[in-house]
Design a protein around this motif. Structure first.
Motif, PDB file in Angstrom:
ATOM      1  N   PRO A   1       0.845  -1.197   0.000  1.00 28.25           N
ATOM      2  CA  PRO A   1       0.000   0.000   0.000  1.00 28.25           C
ATOM      3  C   PRO A   1       0.885   1.253   0.000  1.00 28.25           C
ATOM      4  O   PRO A   1       1.830   1.354   0.773  1.00 28.25           O
ATOM      5  N   VAL A   2       0.600   2.166  -0.917  1.00 29.15           N
ATOM      6  CA  VAL A   2       1.358   3.413  -1.029  1.00 29.15           C
ATOM      7  C   VAL A   2       0.374   4.561  -0.825  1.00 29.15           C
ATOM      8  O   VAL A   2      -0.611   4.652  -1.555  1.00 29.15           O
ATOM      9  N   GLU A   3       0.639   5.397   0.159  1.00 26.25           N
ATOM     10  CA  GLU A   3      -0.220   6.558   0.422  1.00 26.25           C
ATOM     11  C   GLU A   3       0.172   7.623  -0.586  1.00 26.25           C
ATOM     12  O   GLU A   3       1.174   8.305  -0.440  1.00 26.25           O
ATOM     13  N   ILE A   4      -0.604   7.722  -1.643  1.00 28.72           N
ATOM     14  CA  ILE A   4      -0.230   8.522  -2.815  1.00 28.72           C
ATOM     15  C   ILE A   4      -0.173  10.012  -2.507  1.00 28.72           C
ATOM     16  O   ILE A   4       0.703  10.721  -3.004  1.00 28.72           O
ATOM     17  N   ALA A   5      -1.078  10.535  -1.679  1.00 28.60           N
ATOM     18  CA  ALA A   5      -1.053  11.968  -1.359  1.00 28.60           C
ATOM     19  C   ALA A   5       0.220  12.322  -0.599  1.00 28.60           C
ATOM     20  O   ALA A   5       0.832  13.365  -0.848  1.00 28.60           O
ATOM     21  N   THR A   6       0.651  11.458   0.301  1.00 27.19           N
ATOM     22  CA  THR A   6       1.900  11.688   1.033  1.00 27.19           C
ATOM     23  C   THR A   6       3.080  11.661   0.078  1.00 27.19           C
ATOM     24  O   THR A   6       3.967  12.516   0.142  1.00 27.19           O
ATOM     25  N   LEU A   7       3.099  10.695  -0.832  1.00 28.88           N
ATOM     26  CA  LEU A   7       4.166  10.600  -1.821  1.00 28.88           C
ATOM     27  C   LEU A   7       4.222  11.876  -2.667  1.00 28.88           C
ATOM     28  O   LEU A   7       5.303  12.427  -2.893  1.00 28.88           O
TER      29      LEU A   7
ATOM     30  N   ALA B   1      -4.653  18.042  -2.816  1.00 33.08           N
ATOM     31  CA  ALA B   1      -4.814  16.652  -2.396  1.00 33.08           C
ATOM     32  C   ALA B   1      -5.934  16.576  -1.370  1.00 33.08           C
ATOM     33  O   ALA B   1      -5.949  17.339  -0.408  1.00 33.08           O
ATOM     34  N   GLU B   2      -6.863  15.658  -1.611  1.00 28.64           N
ATOM     35  CA  GLU B   2      -7.949  15.449  -0.660  1.00 28.64           C
ATOM     36  C   GLU B   2      -7.373  14.988   0.672  1.00 28.64           C
ATOM     37  O   GLU B   2      -6.328  14.342   0.721  1.00 28.64           O
ATOM     38  N   HIS B   3      -8.075  15.318   1.731  1.00 25.68           N
ATOM     39  CA  HIS B   3      -7.661  14.843   3.050  1.00 25.68           C
ATOM     40  C   HIS B   3      -8.086  13.388   3.211  1.00 25.68           C
ATOM     41  O   HIS B   3      -8.975  12.902   2.524  1.00 25.68           O
ATOM     42  N   GLY B   4      -7.446  12.706   4.102  1.00 25.97           N
ATOM     43  CA  GLY B   4      -7.741  11.300   4.315  1.00 25.97           C
ATOM     44  C   GLY B   4      -6.723  10.438   3.590  1.00 25.97           C
ATOM     45  O   GLY B   4      -5.887  10.916   2.839  1.00 25.97           O
ATOM     46  N   VAL B   5      -6.813   9.170   3.841  1.00 28.44           N
ATOM     47  CA  VAL B   5      -5.849   8.227   3.267  1.00 28.44           C
ATOM     48  C   VAL B   5      -6.293   7.848   1.857  1.00 28.44           C
ATOM     49  O   VAL B   5      -7.407   7.389   1.651  1.00 28.44           O
ATOM     50  N   LEU B   6      -5.402   8.100   0.900  1.00 28.75           N
ATOM     51  CA  LEU B   6      -5.645   7.722  -0.491  1.00 28.75           C
ATOM     52  C   LEU B   6      -4.548   6.743  -0.896  1.00 28.75           C
ATOM     53  O   LEU B   6      -3.552   7.123  -1.490  1.00 28.75           O
ATOM     54  N   SER B   7      -4.731   5.486  -0.531  1.00 25.89           N
ATOM     55  CA  SER B   7      -3.703   4.478  -0.792  1.00 25.89           C
ATOM     56  C   SER B   7      -3.970   3.739  -2.091  1.00 25.89           C
ATOM     57  O   SER B   7      -5.126   3.512  -2.465  1.00 25.89           O
ATOM     58  N   VAL B   8      -2.867   3.389  -2.754  1.00 27.18           N
ATOM     59  CA  VAL B   8      -2.927   2.522  -3.926  1.00 27.18           C
ATOM     60  C   VAL B   8      -1.986   1.351  -3.669  1.00 27.18           C
ATOM     61  O   VAL B   8      -1.082   1.439  -2.847  1.00 27.18           O
ATOM     62  N   TRP B   9      -2.191   0.281  -4.374  1.00 24.17           N
ATOM     63  CA  TRP B   9      -1.344  -0.889  -4.241  1.00 24.17           C
ATOM     64  C   TRP B   9      -0.303  -0.829  -5.347  1.00 24.17           C
ATOM     65  O   TRP B   9      -0.649  -0.753  -6.523  1.00 24.17           O
TER      66      TRP B   9
ATOM     67  N   ARG C   1     -10.197  11.054  -4.858  1.00 20.95           N
ATOM     68  CA  ARG C   1     -10.831   9.741  -4.931  1.00 20.95           C
ATOM     69  C   ARG C   1     -12.028   9.867  -5.867  1.00 20.95           C
ATOM     70  O   ARG C   1     -12.781  10.836  -5.785  1.00 20.95           O
ATOM     71  N   ASP C   2     -12.198   8.877  -6.744  1.00 24.82           N
ATOM     72  CA  ASP C   2     -13.299   8.902  -7.693  1.00 24.82           C
ATOM     73  C   ASP C   2     -13.868   7.491  -7.800  1.00 24.82           C
ATOM     74  O   ASP C   2     -13.232   6.613  -8.390  1.00 24.82           O
ATOM     75  N   ALA C   3     -15.024   7.281  -7.218  1.00 29.54           N
ATOM     76  CA  ALA C   3     -15.720   5.981  -7.288  1.00 29.54           C
ATOM     77  C   ALA C   3     -14.821   4.814  -6.883  1.00 29.54           C
ATOM     78  O   ALA C   3     -14.728   3.815  -7.582  1.00 29.54           O
TER      79      ALA C   3
END
Length: 179
Positions: free
Chosen positions: A87-93, A116-124, A165-167
């Protein structure tokens, strides 16, 4: 039909093997000169008393380390299991990369805007590869702005990075005011 699918899979495997061998050869050819550049830049940074020369040498060393990572990625190409997915927190990156690039971009007259939206936006995925991809996008955007003609210089030079985040998907958009 089944034979055609098998033949296509076999051809693809052969092509990937050839590409992996090429990547490995290129990586080995670059590694020795890169080690020399890194060693001398670190030596210059440690032995000079001039702040400007020291800063330049440290920048060379930093970029050489990044190139070494790219060479390592070439060596890992095609090795099964070599890819790390997590898991990579994309907003932090994006925030970290923006902080690293902002001064360099400002010196080129380019403003970096991050949304960047607040909250965790993780991608794999592979965090380092995602970072490199985003860095390439920022460099391409900066080059597009640098290529603007004189009549376009009245526009504000800006690169905008948006993370949302989108859907259920994480969306990353890089846009610039270049042509």
């Amino acid at each position: 039909m089944e034979n055609a699918v098998l033949a296509e899979g076999h051809l693809r495997a052969e092509n990937l093997t050839g590409l992996a061998l090429l990547a490995s050869g290129v990586a080995h050819a670059l590694n020795n000169p890169l080690t020399t550049v890194l060693g001398f830049s670190e030596l210059i940074a440690e032995t000079t008393n001039e702040p400007r020369i020291q800063a330049n040498a440290e920048m060379i060393a930093q970029e050489a380390r990044r190139m070494r990572e790219t060479v390592q990625n070439l060596l890992n190409f095609g090795r099964p299991g070599a890819q790390v997915h997590e898991p990579v927190e994309i907003a932090t990156l994006v925030r970290e990369l923006a902080a690293e690039c902002e001064v360099k971009l400002e010196s080129r007259g380019v403003r970096l805007v991050l949304q960047a939206e607040h909250g965790v936006l993780s991608v794999w995925g592979n965090g380092e590869q995602l970072r490199q991809m985003l860095e390439h996008l920022l460099n391409n955007a900066a080059q597009a702005i640098a290529d603007m003609s004189d009549e376009d210089t009245e526009k504000e030079n800006e690169i905008r990075v948006s993370v949302s985040r989108d859907a259920g998907w994480v969306q990353l958009i890089v846009s610039d005011t270049g042509p």
